[in-house]
Scaffold this motif. Structure first.
Motif, PDB file in Angstrom:
ATOM      1  N   HIS A  33       0.841  -1.201   0.000  1.00  0.00           N
ATOM      2  CA  HIS A  33       0.000   0.000   0.000  1.00  0.00           C
ATOM      3  C   HIS A  33       0.875   1.250   0.000  1.00  0.00           C
ATOM      4  N   GLU A  47       1.133   4.086  -2.994  1.00  0.00           N
ATOM      5  CA  GLU A  47       0.915   5.512  -2.753  1.00  0.00           C
ATOM      6  C   GLU A  47       2.134   6.341  -3.129  1.00  0.00           C
ATOM      7  N   ARG A  58      -3.923   6.579  -5.256  1.00  0.00           N
ATOM      8  CA  ARG A  58      -4.692   7.134  -4.148  1.00  0.00           C
ATOM      9  C   ARG A  58      -5.940   6.291  -3.905  1.00  0.00           C
TER      10      ARG A  58
END
Length: 138
Positions: free
Chosen positions: A41, A45, A50
């Motif tokens: 994750h 990002e 997003r």
């Protein structure tokens, strides 16, 4: 005679491998149900993904010829679709993300859901129809 036999076997193996790779190219591989580890994750990002919107993530590089075809297909499909985000990532700039996602060749495209979980993986150049079908349930 032994040299010729080895050469024939090597050619047959190379052709078989090429056909197998070509057969998989552009096909959608369903990867639904996979959870997103925190490390992945964070890498997503840092590459620009997003949470909150489905994402079409495609790996490319300056030296990748077929990646231009992926750009065209993704652009065409997303122009007709409301919502998904287009995220092109240069594999040379984000090797950790590519390694974490198991990208072994270019181009490779991923469809991510709103939580950035992988829903589909498409090795090679996807067709517009296959990419649309991967985006249907998002």
């Amino acid at each position: 005679m032994t040299g010729i036999t080895v050469l024939v076997i090597a050619v047959i193996a190379a052709v078989s491998l090429g056909l197998a790779i070509r057969h998989r190219s552009g096909r959608v591989i369903d990867t639904s149900g996979a959870t997103v580890p925190q490390e992945l994750h964070t890498l997503l990002e840092s590459a620009g993904a997003r949470p909150g919107a489905p994402t079409v993530l495609h790996f490319s590089a300056e030296w990748c010829g077929p990646c231009a075809a992926v750009r065209r297909v993704v652009g065409q499909v997303l122009a007709d679709t409301d919502g998904p985000v287009d995220l092109e990532v240069d594999i040379d700039d984000h090797p950790e993300l590519a390694r974490e996602l198991g990208v072994l060749s270019l181009p490779t495209t991923f469809v991510l859901d709103r939580e950035l979980a992988q829903r589909a993986r498409i090795p090679g150049v996807p067709t517009a129809a296959s990419l649309r079908s991967a985006l249907l349930d998002l």
